[in-house]
Design an enzyme around this catalytic site. Structure first.
Site, mmCIF file in Angstrom:
data_model
loop_
_atom_site.group_PDB
_atom_site.id
_atom_site.type_symbol
_atom_site.label_atom_id
_atom_site.label_comp_id
_atom_site.label_asym_id
_atom_site.label_seq_id
_atom_site.Cartn_x
_atom_site.Cartn_y
_atom_site.Cartn_z
ATOM 1 N N THR A 7 0.833 -1.116 -0.124
ATOM 2 C CA THR A 7 -0.169 -0.048 0.153
ATOM 3 C C THR A 7 0.760 1.145 0.013
ATOM 4 O O THR A 7 2.012 1.271 0.433
ATOM 5 C CB THR A 7 -0.988 -0.048 1.153
ATOM 6 O OG1 THR A 7 -1.333 1.390 1.275
ATOM 7 C CG2 THR A 7 -0.129 -0.310 2.436
ATOM 8 N N ASP A 8 0.417 2.431 -0.603
ATOM 9 C CA ASP A 8 1.064 3.531 -0.602
ATOM 10 C C ASP A 8 1.327 4.153 1.087
ATOM 11 O O ASP A 8 2.171 4.868 1.315
ATOM 12 C CB ASP A 8 0.303 4.841 -1.438
ATOM 13 C CG ASP A 8 -0.939 5.055 -0.981
ATOM 14 O OD1 ASP A 8 -1.374 4.485 -0.044
ATOM 15 O OD2 ASP A 8 -1.781 6.196 -1.441
ATOM 16 N N GLU A 9 0.428 3.560 2.105
ATOM 17 C CA GLU A 9 0.539 4.182 3.308
ATOM 18 C C GLU A 9 1.790 3.745 3.997
ATOM 19 O O GLU A 9 2.231 4.055 5.004
ATOM 20 C CB GLU A 9 -0.666 3.499 4.373
ATOM 21 C CG GLU A 9 -2.154 3.806 3.631
ATOM 22 C CD GLU A 9 -3.088 3.824 4.537
ATOM 23 O OE1 GLU A 9 -2.875 3.768 5.810
ATOM 24 O OE2 GLU A 9 -4.247 3.635 4.100
ATOM 25 N N TYR A 44 -1.757 -0.325 11.306
ATOM 26 C CA TYR A 44 -2.124 -0.905 10.078
ATOM 27 C C TYR A 44 -0.792 -0.633 8.849
ATOM 28 O O TYR A 44 -0.306 -1.557 8.439
ATOM 29 C CB TYR A 44 -3.232 -0.594 9.212
ATOM 30 C CG TYR A 44 -3.452 -0.774 7.857
ATOM 31 C CD1 TYR A 44 -3.514 -2.024 7.404
ATOM 32 C CD2 TYR A 44 -3.442 0.266 6.860
ATOM 33 C CE1 TYR A 44 -3.743 -2.115 6.162
ATOM 34 C CE2 TYR A 44 -3.273 0.251 5.551
ATOM 35 C CZ TYR A 44 -3.599 -1.147 5.294
ATOM 36 O OH TYR A 44 -3.972 -1.355 3.730
ATOM 37 N N LYS A 92 1.804 -3.302 7.403
ATOM 38 C CA LYS A 92 1.957 -3.526 5.785
ATOM 39 C C LYS A 92 3.440 -3.219 5.536
ATOM 40 O O LYS A 92 3.891 -3.960 4.580
ATOM 41 C CB LYS A 92 0.921 -2.647 5.049
ATOM 42 C CG LYS A 92 -0.433 -2.997 5.156
ATOM 43 C CD LYS A 92 -0.809 -4.276 4.658
ATOM 44 C CE LYS A 92 -0.683 -4.324 3.118
ATOM 45 N NZ LYS A 92 -1.146 -5.648 2.490
HETATM 46 P P1 NAD Z 1 -10.627 -6.042 2.940
HETATM 47 O O1 NAD Z 1 -10.386 -5.834 4.246
HETATM 48 O O2 NAD Z 1 -11.707 -5.677 1.956
HETATM 49 O O3 NAD Z 1 -10.413 -7.631 2.506
HETATM 50 C C1 NAD Z 1 -9.292 -8.560 3.053
HETATM 51 C C2 NAD Z 1 -9.766 -9.937 2.870
HETATM 52 O O4 NAD Z 1 -8.657 -10.830 3.600
HETATM 53 C C3 NAD Z 1 -11.163 -10.422 3.445
HETATM 54 O O5 NAD Z 1 -11.795 -11.403 2.621
HETATM 55 C C4 NAD Z 1 -10.609 -11.152 4.714
HETATM 56 O O6 NAD Z 1 -11.651 -12.073 5.099
HETATM 57 C C5 NAD Z 1 -9.229 -11.605 4.129
HETATM 58 N N1 NAD Z 1 -8.520 -12.270 5.515
HETATM 59 C C6 NAD Z 1 -7.989 -11.384 6.424
HETATM 60 N N2 NAD Z 1 -7.382 -11.778 7.300
HETATM 61 C C7 NAD Z 1 -7.220 -13.333 6.704
HETATM 62 C C8 NAD Z 1 -6.272 -14.434 6.922
HETATM 63 N N3 NAD Z 1 -5.661 -14.543 8.368
HETATM 64 N N4 NAD Z 1 -6.278 -15.374 6.251
HETATM 65 C C9 NAD Z 1 -6.992 -15.465 5.211
HETATM 66 N N5 NAD Z 1 -7.906 -14.409 4.632
HETATM 67 C C10 NAD Z 1 -7.589 -13.223 5.634
HETATM 68 O O7 NAD Z 1 -9.615 -5.541 2.143
HETATM 69 P P2 NAD Z 1 -9.024 -4.705 0.925
HETATM 70 O O8 NAD Z 1 -9.333 -3.439 0.788
HETATM 71 O O9 NAD Z 1 -9.782 -5.470 -0.179
HETATM 72 O O10 NAD Z 1 -7.437 -4.918 0.679
HETATM 73 C C11 NAD Z 1 -6.895 -5.888 -0.018
HETATM 74 C C12 NAD Z 1 -5.242 -5.672 0.073
HETATM 75 O O11 NAD Z 1 -5.034 -4.524 -0.617
HETATM 76 C C13 NAD Z 1 -4.588 -5.407 1.469
HETATM 77 O O12 NAD Z 1 -3.493 -6.113 1.630
HETATM 78 C C14 NAD Z 1 -4.644 -3.950 1.617
HETATM 79 O O13 NAD Z 1 -3.535 -3.724 2.508
HETATM 80 C C15 NAD Z 1 -4.347 -3.657 0.268
HETATM 81 N N6 NAD Z 1 -4.618 -2.214 -0.433
HETATM 82 C C16 NAD Z 1 -5.794 -1.795 -0.017
HETATM 83 C C17 NAD Z 1 -6.065 -0.571 -0.564
HETATM 84 C C18 NAD Z 1 -7.541 -0.143 -0.217
HETATM 85 O O14 NAD Z 1 -7.973 1.142 -0.713
HETATM 86 N N7 NAD Z 1 -8.492 -0.673 0.064
HETATM 87 C C19 NAD Z 1 -5.184 0.343 -1.061
HETATM 88 C C20 NAD Z 1 -3.792 -0.244 -1.401
HETATM 89 C C21 NAD Z 1 -3.521 -1.645 -0.873
HETATM 90 P P1 TYD Z 2 -10.513 5.192 4.800
HETATM 91 O O1 TYD Z 2 -11.466 4.818 3.783
HETATM 92 O O2 TYD Z 2 -10.448 4.313 6.143
HETATM 93 O O3 TYD Z 2 -9.125 4.835 4.066
HETATM 94 P P2 TYD Z 2 -7.522 5.211 4.419
HETATM 95 O O4 TYD Z 2 -7.469 5.575 6.000
HETATM 96 O O5 TYD Z 2 -6.898 3.894 4.246
HETATM 97 O O6 TYD Z 2 -7.170 6.321 3.512
HETATM 98 O O7 TYD Z 2 -10.542 6.617 5.063
HETATM 99 C C1 TYD Z 2 -10.236 7.341 4.051
HETATM 100 C C2 TYD Z 2 -10.146 8.957 4.401
HETATM 101 O O8 TYD Z 2 -11.421 9.091 5.311
HETATM 102 C C3 TYD Z 2 -9.144 8.933 5.695
HETATM 103 O O9 TYD Z 2 -8.420 10.336 5.558
HETATM 104 C C4 TYD Z 2 -9.966 8.914 6.796
HETATM 105 C C5 TYD Z 2 -11.454 9.605 6.502
HETATM 106 N N1 TYD Z 2 -12.633 9.126 7.277
HETATM 107 C C6 TYD Z 2 -13.446 9.961 7.622
HETATM 108 O O10 TYD Z 2 -13.415 11.105 7.586
HETATM 109 N N2 TYD Z 2 -14.568 9.247 8.198
HETATM 110 C C7 TYD Z 2 -14.817 8.014 8.253
HETATM 111 O O11 TYD Z 2 -16.063 7.601 8.989
HETATM 112 C C8 TYD Z 2 -14.216 7.016 7.502
HETATM 113 C C9 TYD Z 2 -14.270 5.614 7.640
HETATM 114 C C10 TYD Z 2 -12.988 7.760 6.858
#
Ligand code: NAD
Ligand code: TYD
Length: 339
Positions: A125-127, A153, A157
């Site tokens: 992730t970019d985080e 988090y 990562k």
């Molecule tokens: P999500 O929380 O929607 O899904 C996570 C999935 O992983 C779920 O289906 C959960 O059941 C499964 N999981 C969790 N723990 C597990 C374990 N111990 N064993 C097997 N399965 C397990 O997450 P997401 O938003 O789809 O993110 C997916 C990946 O992409 C993550 O690695 C996250 O760090 C990365 N990512 C997400 C974003 C974003 O904007 N959502 C951006 C950049 C990177």
């Molecule tokens: P989020 O979707 O949790 O993603 P991330 O923290 O991984 O970037 O949040 C996106 C942005 O929105 C973040 O700056 C936090 C803000 N946020 C709110 O202002 N209210 C909310 O209820 C949530 C969940 C997030």
């Protein structure tokens, strides 16, 4: 080609499963997911009938179970999406983040070492780069920006990301890593900003914006992320890290206002609530490397992507209503009731 997709019952993993099954009808896609609160089999409904898809309910930290999936399936590629992904939950309780995100990554790579693999891809992730100041719009994260994390988090990562690099250098594991910006689109769990605001607005509930809503995220439509990973696993160079982002920076408050406008809801629903601890100000990706080396460019503009996303939530009410009527309701009350 056989591909293990971990976390395929989650948001991005689920979109990736559907994308791959459609694009490569002769590939076998093997989903490994233990179905935490964030995993949802309804996300995979349409894949379940596909003979080239199978689902293993397995926790990636369970070494024995993971090894037995590898023994049975003998995958060519692993794409590791499985993770605890919500920053707010990591502030409440970091434990499971360290376990799944770090130790789970180790188990997956150990299985790859034991059974052999053409590619292990880590969805980072970019985080991991920490944040950028609001007053320096000229700054962007590149692949060489030092890792500098803020939340449990992002620290978990980043640890996994470093471990993947170590397994490449020490054991010669053929890895790639992608570091993507915030995604949005279908099947996004309604605890994250965009789906939470859509679901609350549709239910005429307050829209809780943290702090002043000035924080900036770089939003990418989830299908563009799936396409980037597809390119990296097929054409990316082993050992390399690729940033993924679409130069689409937006303030949180502006996103919430767009959602109000699109749904014809009053902005008076917006409520400013206590800020997140250690809240990162701005994320912004420089995607020059993946563009120059692999020819990747985002295809969906935010104006179109947000409309498609809202339409999906309108057309798929049961998917998110089942979630907000379940365990998630207790989390929501704990996090937001006295905020
Ligand atoms: P999500 O929380 O929607 O899904 C996570 C999935 O992983 C779920 O289906 C959960 O059941 C499964 N999981 C969790 N723990 C597990 C374990 N111990 N064993 C097997 N399965 C397990 O997450 P997401 O938003 O789809 O993110 C997916 C990946 O992409 C993550 O690695 C996250 O760090 C990365 N990512 C997400 C974003 C974003 O904007 N959502 C951006 C950049 C990177
Ligand atoms: P989020 O979707 O949790 O993603 P991330 O923290 O991984 O970037 O949040 C996106 C942005 O929105 C973040 O700056 C936090 C803000 N946020 C709110 O202002 N209210 C909310 O209820 C949530 C969940 C997030």
């Amino acid at each position: 080609m056989k591909i293990i997709v971990t976390g395929g019952a989650g948001f991005i993993g689920g979109n990736f499963v559907h994308y791959m099954l459609e694009k490569y009808p002769d590939y076998r896609i093997i989903c490994v997911d233990c179905l935490t609160y964030a995993g949802n089999l309804e996300t995979l409904n349409s894949a379940m009938d596909n003979p080239n898809f199978c689902f293993h309910k397995v926790d990636i930290t369970d070494r024995e179970a993971v090894f037995s999936v590898f023994k049975e399936e003998r995958p060519d590629i692993v794409v590791n999406f499985a993770a605890e992904s919500h920053v707010d939950r990591s502030i409440e309780n970091p434990d499971v983040f360290l376990k799944t995100n770090i130790l789970g990554t180790q188990v997956m790579m150990d299985a790859c070492r034991k059974y052999g693999i053409r590619r292990y891809h880590q969805v980072s992730t970019d985080e991991v780069y920490g944040d950028l100041p609001l007053d320096r719009p000229d700054l962007f994260f590149t692949e060489t920006t030092p890792i500098h994390t803020s939340s449990p988090y992002s620290a978990s990562k980043a640890s996994a990301d470093l471990l993947v690099q170590a397994y490449h250098k020490t054991f010669g594991l053929p890895v790639t890593i992608s570091r993507c910006s915030n995604n949005y689109g279908p099947y996004h769990f309604p605890e994250k900003l965009i789906p939470l605001m859509i679901a609350n607005a549709l239910n005429n509930k307050p829209l809780p914006v943290y702090g002043k809503g000035e924080n900036i995220r770089d939003w990418l439509y989830v299908e563009d992320h799936c396409r980037a990973i597809d390119l990296i696993i097929h054409k990316g160079t082993v050992g390399e890290i690729y940033n993924i982002g679409g130069h689409n920076e937006m303030k949180n408050i502006d996103i919430v206002k767009i959602i109000c406008r699109e749904l014809n809801k009053p902005e008076s629903l917006i409520t400013f609530v206590t800020d997140r601890k250690g809240h990162d100000m701005r994320y912004a990706i420089d995607p020059a490397k993946i563009r120059n080396e692999l020819g990747w460019l985002p295809e969906t503009k935010f104006a179109d992507g947000i409309q498609k996303t809202i339409k999906w939530y309108l057309d798929n009410r049961p998917w998110w209503e089942h979630i907000i009527n379940g365990e998630y309701r207790q989390y929501y009350e704990r996090m937001y009731l006295n905020r």
